[in-house]
Structure formats: structure tokens, C-alpha cells
Design an enzyme around this catalytic site. Structure first.
Site, PDB file in Angstrom:
ATOM      1  N   GLY C 152       5.723  -1.954  -0.536  1.00  0.00           N
ATOM      2  CA  GLY C 152       5.306  -2.471  -1.825  1.00  0.00           C
ATOM      3  C   GLY C 152       4.106  -3.401  -1.676  1.00  0.00           C
ATOM      4  O   GLY C 152       3.768  -3.840  -0.568  1.00  0.00           O
ATOM      5  N   CYS C 153       3.478  -3.712  -2.796  1.00  0.00           N
ATOM      6  CA  CYS C 153       2.265  -4.520  -2.738  1.00  0.00           C
ATOM      7  C   CYS C 153       2.582  -5.967  -2.353  1.00  0.00           C
ATOM      8  O   CYS C 153       1.954  -6.535  -1.458  1.00  0.00           O
ATOM      9  CB  CYS C 153       1.508  -4.452  -4.053  1.00  0.00           C
ATOM     10  SG  CYS C 153       2.500  -4.643  -5.538  1.00  0.00           S
ATOM     11  N   TYR C 154       3.557  -6.586  -3.025  1.00  0.00           N
ATOM     12  CA  TYR C 154       3.920  -7.957  -2.663  1.00  0.00           C
ATOM     13  C   TYR C 154       4.368  -8.043  -1.202  1.00  0.00           C
ATOM     14  O   TYR C 154       3.926  -8.930  -0.464  1.00  0.00           O
ATOM     15  CB  TYR C 154       5.021  -8.503  -3.573  1.00  0.00           C
ATOM     16  CG  TYR C 154       4.595  -8.892  -4.973  1.00  0.00           C
ATOM     17  CD1 TYR C 154       3.684  -9.918  -5.186  1.00  0.00           C
ATOM     18  CD2 TYR C 154       5.126  -8.258  -6.092  1.00  0.00           C
ATOM     19  CE1 TYR C 154       3.320 -10.305  -6.480  1.00  0.00           C
ATOM     20  CE2 TYR C 154       4.763  -8.628  -7.380  1.00  0.00           C
ATOM     21  CZ  TYR C 154       3.856  -9.656  -7.577  1.00  0.00           C
ATOM     22  OH  TYR C 154       3.506 -10.025  -8.844  1.00  0.00           O
ATOM     23  N   THR C 156       3.540  -6.287   1.300  1.00  0.00           N
ATOM     24  CA  THR C 156       2.383  -6.170   2.193  1.00  0.00           C
ATOM     25  C   THR C 156       1.613  -7.482   2.241  1.00  0.00           C
ATOM     26  O   THR C 156       1.274  -7.986   3.321  1.00  0.00           O
ATOM     27  CB  THR C 156       1.452  -5.035   1.689  1.00  0.00           C
ATOM     28  OG1 THR C 156       2.184  -3.814   1.689  1.00  0.00           O
ATOM     29  CG2 THR C 156       0.220  -4.910   2.562  1.00  0.00           C
ATOM     30  N   CYS C 157       1.356  -8.022   1.083  1.00  0.00           N
ATOM     31  CA  CYS C 157       0.518  -9.222   0.993  1.00  0.00           C
ATOM     32  C   CYS C 157       1.187 -10.440   1.636  1.00  0.00           C
ATOM     33  O   CYS C 157       0.521 -11.269   2.253  1.00  0.00           O
ATOM     34  CB  CYS C 157       0.231  -9.479  -0.490  1.00  0.00           C
ATOM     35  SG  CYS C 157      -1.059 -10.676  -0.833  1.00  0.00           S
TER      36      CYS C 157
END
Lengths: 348, 348, 348, 348
Positions: C152-154, C156-157
Site C-alpha cells: 500500500g501507499c502509506y 511504503t512511505c
């Protein structure tokens, strides 16, 4: 003694609904007693719109089938097209006044209306009785109206600067009358729609509805009424621009020898509370009317050409919808036309 | 008899200045008689701010060196830091009241102030006399103040929810107190600055000032005043987000056994006109306070952790600047604290 | 001889789908042979996405029930959660490789997954075989994977900057680990949803999902895997900010004596093609990675406090979704990891 | 053998400069050896533009007075108006080719130029030798050019769709030719300017420069060149819209009997790599060309009127500036015209 009228709002969950709620909260003669909504029935208004917490804490959305609107002096329809034509007549026959913010009663020719809207009109008998609520044109008739058809946003923005010119038959016959219009996204309403998502509209600009937008016949009706056949020359191209609120019309006209558009428009609106004719050479910004019931207009000749350029801006939710509706209410009930509308634009 | 006070605004061309003008136009007891500006002296106010056309048509910007402020009952300084410290004392000695929206009188320790601001303070004797204008903390003192130091936007947004907890000494000593803050771009003022250009800020998000933002010592001062040494645990990270107006603080705290932050904050602000404690589980949006003198707060425990999360939103130009200044004016002059501040947020 | 693989994309009408199409168009070893979509079957791809006119003029969306994916070497699922778990197994048993951009195979503990997603998992046997596609953590395993669960994006970040610290067990046990995250609106996908309308999200900032966001268990799983029980200290607050693309994590950590987060992270990513550790004192902007498969990270101690502040930015649609998927494809098929990903951020 | 040319960029800190850097980084035959800037001399390029970290780490801005451009095969001037006219001639006499992105060499009539730009032209002898770099009009001449005057953004967006009509003398004499244009804010450059601040431009729309914009004589020159006196009928109204990038022209024309604008334009651009004529009934969005060297055009008759409506969109920084400059470079040096310009629009 302080007189106040009892108000109902049908369909108060959209943008014109919440804007009516904002404006009427500040109105000294208005008391909202009923708000209805099919989708949010039972919800407290201030839970649904946290911006209204502390203002309307007593109001709860009622289901339209259960709401009793019969105690209202005035009912606003802030509903999608096709609702008021069914529900307004019962209220009207009870003597209740109605201001319809949808398009149901705007077009006098029912055949034209039915061509542009996907319905058979349910109450055509009320179309003739309805007064088109462009106060700057129909103020006297609105005084007597029981049913007001509140104008669309594009028709308001385009018609206001043209009224004085049309009344003087200033436009040259058969020359194109071009209305290049730009609207903020709230004009499309609060309905979930892929095309109006933030990630679609932000940092993007486009034209739409070129082959025919529903506001075209409405603008044309006003034009033809005032200067016969002028509406047939209308070229109307709406665009979507990444604003929340705001509408800008850039209008290109050809006027007859001897007509001075600047002078005619400035004279016509000299003492108008809501139409501001700006100095020559200026260009109105949409934010200069943000949140206020104003139309600001600039007029100037094109350099080295006989075309005149008219710039007209409104807040599509205020002078283009809810503010104009409150203005109409004021006129209908004999209040000061500015009552509740002493709004100062929010800038920045 | 209607009493009204005479007001001057020094430096009325920035965002806090134009917001003061918007708010005071609706204030029943305020009359603006003088506005000054070095850069626009001689310009009519409504030419400079077309959003104010029809409201202040008589006012013309005066050059600060020529303006006579001696007839004012109250002067607002909406100037950059370092101006009021020079110009306010002369007015104060004439008995005129002053509300300074800049940072000149906010920090009690002049050495600390001089560390964060690039000036030698020109009137340190007035620092002690100044009252820090966070009304929810200092209401009584403001009643008697001649000089009010209007708080910064970040300090307002962060301090308001913490006041009740600090007064009860609720924060655990030496545990980090994290204020992750997000500000709209108008907070940076109206000065031409490459970093604040639309093409730089739009569709962009970043932290800034991590190594030290000027509002850090101001927040720390309030914290340490109420719960000794609590300010030393503060970690303050401001971010720039593409809003015109709006500020959001996300605050992470560790509280002592037995403290219930939700209850303490809700009790403290139970009858506060401008601080709204929202229901558990909610999350305030910045737009729910847009244009209004409000701080909305949500408080909740972090799931599966002993951290509490506090969300606080204000409009940086209203409760974070001009609105708070008008609130302070109301208190100083004995007006209803809400006078002129019955503003309903503009949504959408 | 030029080798290229045949690719299918299931659900290519959303934002991760169109981003895959953009990236793969520039990839020398990839040939898209099939795109499917239930809602737009029969439509030419370039009619649906005019940005791709001239690039994919031969491709037509096929109905998923009629599309033949059996000729593909690799199928991407760019579908809502709950689709891949039904449709991927058939392809996998045919020997086709699959990269799933949804959450179906990300969480190893099926009970946890079912707690956060409203489904009974249809193919739990594939969860264990799936490799979590965070290349900077699992590069070797991805080389051998048949099924990759794209993060997911969160997650990863937040995870990328923490990996080196977790591997060294640097975080102090039981101290809060705070991830204050801000996401652009495209992260919510292209589904029509009132909350993601332009007029709702523009000029607005808010937290959401505080009581529990679906990416929380995914981040926690990575944390606990690397430093036992560290995930239990995680406080994760996502916010919605008016960006089309872009994600910013502000992470607050407490590290053990002797750990230097800057040094550890800088060393770990010294030769990483897609993770950029910025100089001390800098703050990464989301636009500095717009359109590119990059994560940029800054690390610094909080002034006067033992907290460290980590700033991490990605483009949620690239390193947070489609770009990472292409990176995984490159690793799975033995291509240069940067192939097709030499993207330069679009600034401004 | 791989041939590559050596390139210098004068004034590389603005938006056209950083866009040139982005495009040339992906160009197989271009090597940037020198970048100059008066304000940032000594700064590493990637410190100034973090989006370019890892791409140009070796380049340092040089002071223009110290930079040696004599080793360049080609120098781009991405400078404000009035710089190239002083500095380009020395390079040109050394045999170096020059592409000037400013307006210095665009207008053939030096008296007209001096009327619109506040300078005495310093090198009028080079005006006649300069080729106007609208490749779709002047491709052959550009092949031989030593000095190319890269067109302005508005002139590119307006002229491209009109070229085929003007060459066929299709416009009716003396009828207004209206170009209602909307530009993103990056078109104003990166100079600090109050009017371009985020808090001024966001959520705002306005016209500007109605009494005369500098791009008017440039458009008129092209028009008059192709259809004598057609430029005199031009009415050009630019507007500022809250986009970072993007330009949209809505053009209203009256054509002679027998002219079919759609057919003429579609035929003219049938095999053009960078001009896309869209299907009848479509409306191009600015985002459909974001980041790409494309102009997309739609053409349709106004309903019930003899006016034709042409919609034309470009990315003002690409086809309206840096992309067109690279296209001109490719033509001047005999490279494939698409070299380095295989850019896919970033959507969303």
C-alpha cells in the site's frame, strides 16, 4: 413587533441547500422550521454539516414523505430537476409560497423544457403562473408571485449585463453573440460523480456541453423576450475550471451605432444593491464576490475592433442560486431586499 | 444611544489587514476612520480591494508618516514584525489602546524574542505591560489591557486544546509533546515571495522550519507558564499545505493516569462561544471553520496505545489573527464578546 | 534479440491502472496485450483515456468474463480489494505470474486480514506463497516470486525510512512511534464518492480513519517482523490534503543510545536507485517526486529533545502503487530494476 | 558512433529552464555542459531543483559573466525579455546556434516590437535572420536556421489550429475572430509577484491584459502573414485560471461557404507527431497534454449558428515553451523530430 416567516427547505443536503441554511441563519425575518432529505432523514443537521454546529442544533432532517410543510409560509426546493414539479403544486394550492431553485418552472414553453429535461412536465399549469426570479428584470412581478422559478447560474451571470442592452435593442441582428463561460465545480452539485472528483478536476480545464447545455434555452428565452430573435445568435460554451465557487462570463457582442454599452449598463444598475458596474479598464475576479450576493461587471471595447467585451462574475451558489433565492424571498414578502444579504466577500 | 469606537489600522494591505476590514464592516460598535499603508498611500481602499467596493468607498490609504491616529480609540497594527515596537508606544502614551497582530509584544523574555527575531527590541518596557491576547486564557487581564499582543496562528491552534490539560498538570513529564501542524499559504502573508507562488505551492506538500520556527518559543512560553517545563518537551513541525485559509494541528500527548483529556477540554470550553469540542470519533475539517472565529477540537485515545490524539482546526486569518483581534477588542471595550463575530463558515 | 513479456491488466480504468499504462508504454521489455474492465468493456482505451491517444490505439477494454489472459506472462490486478483473491489463483496455477496492487495478499495472518477487510478470504493458500513486494526489503524473494503483493501507499512511505532502524533494533521499546501521514486525493481511487469531490476536498484539510485505517495492520506487520513488538507502539494518523498526487509521512521516533538514524538510513540506501536520502536540514517536497518512482527522505533530530523527525515523500501512484509494481516486475523477470522507470519528476 | 551536441542554457532557474533540463535529460543526443544564472551562481543544480537530484549532480550554476559558452553547439536562452538581444549575437557570430525562448526575435517589425516591449532593440539585424520556431508552419526554414525565435505559449495554442484555415483563406473578412484563452499560472514565470501568489490565484478566475497583451502582435503577425488582414479582426482575451500548467484556447470563427474547418485541420495534421485532432464532439482537457509536447484540438460548428468553435490545449511549459524548443533543436540538428519528446501526459 418582529415579524418572521416560517420556512421549509426540501432537499437540504446539497450545495444550494447548505448555502440557503448559511444565508437564512443571518436573516432577521426568517425562521427555518423544517428541512427534509430522503437520504439523511433522522440525522441532526449539525452532524451532517459541521460548519453549522451551534447554529441549527435543533433541526433534524425529516423524510420528505413524513415532513409536515403545511405550517410553512415559504418552501424552498433545493432539489434535483423533476422533484418540485411533482411536490410544489400541493403546497401552492394550500397558499404556501414556493421558490424553486431547480429548473422545473424556468422555461415557459413546455415543449422546449421537455426537449432539454428528461421528463414529462407534471404540472405545466404552474409554469405560466411562475415568475422567473431574475429580480433585476422582474422585481415587480416577483412582488406578487406565489411561485418563483429561481434562475440558473449561467443564465444569471450572462443575462444581468445584457438586460440593459437588450431592452434598448442594441445588439446587431444576426451577428454572433458569444458567451464564453467558466464555472467552478460546485455548480455541478454534490452528487457523487467521477467527473467531479478532486483528482479529475484539480489542475485541469476543459469545455463541456458544447453541443447543448440546459442553460442555453433559458438564456435564449430571456434574450428573445427582450430583443426579438437575439437569442438565436447566442453561442454558449461553458467550461469547468478548478474553483469551488465562482463563475465568470466573457461575453462578446456587436452593438449598433450609437449604443454605448458601458453607459447603458452603468445607468441601469446605478442604484442596484447587488449589481456592481466596475470602472472602465478593470477586470472582475471571481473571488471579489465569493460568498456574496453580487454580480460585478466590466465593459470595454475590444482594441482595434468593433466588438465589445463584457466580463461578468458571480458566486454560482449565491447570486447564482441561494442568495438570489433569498433576494426573491425578500421581494415576495416585502422585506428589505438586502435583508440577510449584507455579505462581504471572503478574500483571500 | 449607540456607542461606537474610532479605529485605525496600520498596514492594512496584507491579509490580516483586509480580514480586519471585512470583520469590522459588520461590527455594530466599530468605525474605521484611518487606514495607513506605506506602499499604497493615496489609493482608495475599494480600488485596492475590489471585494470591499461599496463598503468602504470613503476610505483612502494614508501614508503612515502623515496619518493622524490621535483621534482613534483603538489602533490595530497589521504590520510586519518590527514596526509596532517603534510606532505603538507614542499612541499608547496618548492613551490610545493598541492591538498588535505582529509578534512584537508576544514574548515576555526580551532576550528570547531577540534570539528569534532579527531586531533589538525598541520598546521592551511595553512588553511587560502587554497582555497576551489568548482570550480563552487571559480574558480578565484583557479587560484591563491597554496593549494586547495578539497571538500567532500556530500558537492559537496548538494552545487552545492544551490549556485545560496544562492547568491540571496532566502531561507526563519528559515525554514528547508533538504538534504536527499544517498551515494554508495565506499564513505566510501577502509579500511577494517565490516560495509562495501558486505554481510552487499548488499540488505540493512539505514541512518547513523544523530546525526552529518563530512560533516555537511562543507556544513554549504558554506551555511553561501553565505546566512548568512542559514546553521543553514540545516538538513542533509546521507544514505548508495547498489551502488558502486553514490550519490543522495534530497533537500527540501522553497524559498522567487519571486524566481524561476529552472530559477536561469539553468542560473547560462548555460555554465558550468560539471553541467547539466535537463529539468523540469525529475529525474536524478546516473548511468547517472557514471565515469564522472558531476553533474546533476533537480528542481521542490512540487505538492500542496510551497516546492521546488531539485535532484542532482554525482559520488562520480569523481565530488565528483578525478574528481573535476583534474578539480582544470586544473584551477590552466591554462589548459583547461575540459582537461582529457571528460569522458562519463558508462551506463549500 | 529483444525479449519482451506479454502483459495483462485487470481493472485498468482506475488511477493505478492508467498509471501502469503510462509506465509500461515506456518500458522496453513490456507489451500489453489485454486490458479488462467490467464497466467499460468494448471501449477503445484511448477514447477512455485521451491522455493515451496515439499510444495504445489498438487496445480495447475487454469484459473480464470474456478476456483470455492465458497468453500473458504477467497479469497485474489493479482492482478493488476482494477481486484478485478470486481471480488470481486460476492464472497462477497456469504458471502466469501475478502482481496484485490490491490488499488481498499483503497480510500474512488471514484472521487479521479478515478483521480489516469485509470478506472471507477466497484463496488463503496463496497468502503464504505471496511475497510482499517492498523491493528494498524483499528483493531476493521477489526474484523467485510467482505472486507479489504490491504494498500500500502509506506502508511504503512509512516503512522505507524505518527499515534500516528496525533491522538494527534501534527503536526504544514501548515509546510511541508516531506516523503522521498526509495523502493526496488520488489515493482514494477513482470511484465516485461524495467525500472525494473537488468541492469537498479543495481548500480543505482533515484527518480521517483515526480509529483504524486498513494500512495500519500492514505497517505493523512489517515493523513487528523486523523489530519484535515495535509495531504495537505505532500511532498512525492519516490526513487528506488537496493534492492530486503525493504522500508525505512525518515520523517521530525515539531511538536507543548509540543509534544514528541519519547514518543508518543513508548507508542502507547508498546505492538504491529509488530511495534518495537528502542532506541534513532539508525537507522533501511531494512535488520533487511527482510522477517518478522515488522515495525521498530527510532525517533530523528535534531541536532540544531526544526525538528524531523523519520526513518521507512518495508519489502515491508511482512508488506507492504502479511504479513499485513495475519495479517488482523488473525484479521478477530479471530485467534491469530501473527499466522503464527512468522518470524525471514533473516540476512545477 | 553516437553523436551528441553540447548545450548551454542561459537563465536556467525559471520554469522554462527547469523544463528544458527535464526534457534534455531524456534526450539521447543532447549533453548539457553549461547552465548559467546570475542569482544562483555557485549553487549545485540539484540543490536548487531537488526534483533533478541524481540527474545533473555534476552541474553547477555559473555566473553569466564568467561562463564559457564557446564550446557549445547550441545555446538556449530561457531568460526574461531583453537579455538574448544583447547576448545572443556574440554567440551567433561564433557560429553557435541559438534558440531564444524569450520574445526578443519573434516580431519581424522592430517598431511594433518596441511598442510592446520596453526596450530599444539591441540587435535588430538578427531579427530578419531569425526563424519563427513554429515547426508546424516553418519546418523547412528551421532546418537551416542559426537563430530560432521560439513562439509564445498563447500564440502557439491559438495559431496551430488556425494555420490550415488561414492558408486556405477561409476566414470571412472583417468578421470578428475571437480567441478566449485561459492560462495556468506557471505561464507568468517564476518571478516573485504578489499577483501570482497561491493565496491570490487559487480558487480564483479572472481576465487580464484585455487592453493589450504582448502576445497579441505575435498572433496577429502569423495571421496576417497567412491570410492578409485577418489579424486585424482578432479579439484576444487572456484569463488566469488556477492550474499550474495548462492552456486552453476557445476560438470562435466565421468561415466562408465551402470551407470545412474540421476537414482542413484534420488533413493538415494527419501525420503530425505533436498535433492531435480529436474526434468530432470531443472536448480536450488540459490534463490530457500535461507534461507532453502536444497540442490537442477539437473543432465543431456551433449549434444553430454559423460560427465554428475550436478548442485547443497545450501544456504552456512544453509545447508552449521548452518542448517546442527541443522540437526546434531536433529539426535544426537533423535529429528525429520526436527525439527526447516521447512524453506521455501525466494523468491524473
Amino acid at each position: 413587533m418582529h415579524m418572521s416567516i416560517k420556512i421549509g427547505i426540501v432537499g437540504a443536503t446539497g450545495y444550494t441547500g447548505v448555502e440557503l441554511l448559511r444565508l437564512l441563519a443571518q436573516h432577521p425575518e426568517a425562521e427555518i422550521i423544517t428541512v427534509t432529505s430522503r437520504s439523511t432523514a433522522g440525522t441532526t443537521l449539525s452532524d451532517y454539516f459541521p460548519s453549522l454546529r451551534g447554529i441549527y442544533d435543533h433541526l433534524i432532517f425529516q423524510h420528505p414523505d413524513q415532513a409536515d410543510l403545511s405550517k410553512c409560509d415559504l418552501v424552498f426546493f433545493a432539489t434535483p430537476n423533476g422533484v418540485a414539479m411533482h411536490e410544489a403544486p400541493l403546497l401552492l394550492t394550500q397558499g404556501i409560497k414556493v421558490i424553486d431553485l431547480s429548473a422545473d418552472y424556468r422555461i415557459k414553453d413546455v415543449a422546449v423544457w421537455q426537449k432539454w429535461y428528461p421528463f414529462t412536465h407534471a404540472s405545466p399549469e404552474w409554469i405560466t403562473k411562475a415568475v422567473y426570479g431574475l429580480a433585476e428584470l422582474n422585481r415587480t412581478a416577483i412582488t406578487q408571485a406565489q411561485l418563483v422559478a429561481n434562475p440558473g447560474c449561467y443564465p444569471t451571470c450572462v443575462s444581468l449585463p445584457l438586460l440593459p442592452l437588450l431592452q434598448q435593442q442594441c445588439l446587431i441582428h444576426d451577428m454572433p453573440l458569444i458567451a464564453d463561460c467558466k464555472s467552478g465545480v460546485s455548480g455541478a452539485g454534490r452528487k457523487a460523480n467521477t467527473g467531479n472528483l478532486f483528482a479529475e478536476c484539480s489542475d485541469n480545464f476543459k469545455a463541456y456541453g458544447i453541443s447543448g447545455h440546459r442553460h442555453l434555452p433559458e438564456i435564449r428565452q430571456t434574450l428573445n423576450l427582450l430583443q426579438p430573435s437575439s437569442g438565436n445568435s447566442l453561442v454558449f460554451v461553458p467550461h469547468l475550471t478548478p474553483l469551488i465557487r465562482g463563475m465568470h462570463a466573457t461575453i462578446y457582442i456587436q452593438v449598433k451605432e450609437g449604443c454605448n454599452p458601458y453607459q447603458l449598463i452603468a445607468d441601469y444598475y446605478q442604484s442596484s444593491p447587488f449589481v456592481d458596474v466596475m470602472p472602465a479598464g478593470s477586470a472582475p475576479e471571481t473571488r471579489s464576490v465569493r460568498g456574496a450576493n453580487l454580480c460585478r461587471i466590466s465593459i470595454q471595447p475590444a482594441p482595434q475592433n468593433n466588438t465589445w467585451i463584457i466580463l461578468s462574475v458571480i458566486d454560482n451558489l449565491v447570486k447564482g442560486a441561494a442568495g438570489q433565492a433569498v433576494q426573491n424571498m425578500n421581494i415576495m414578502f416585502g422585506f428589505d431586499e438586502k435583508s440577510g444579504l449584507n455579505l462581504i466577500p471572503l478574500l483571500p
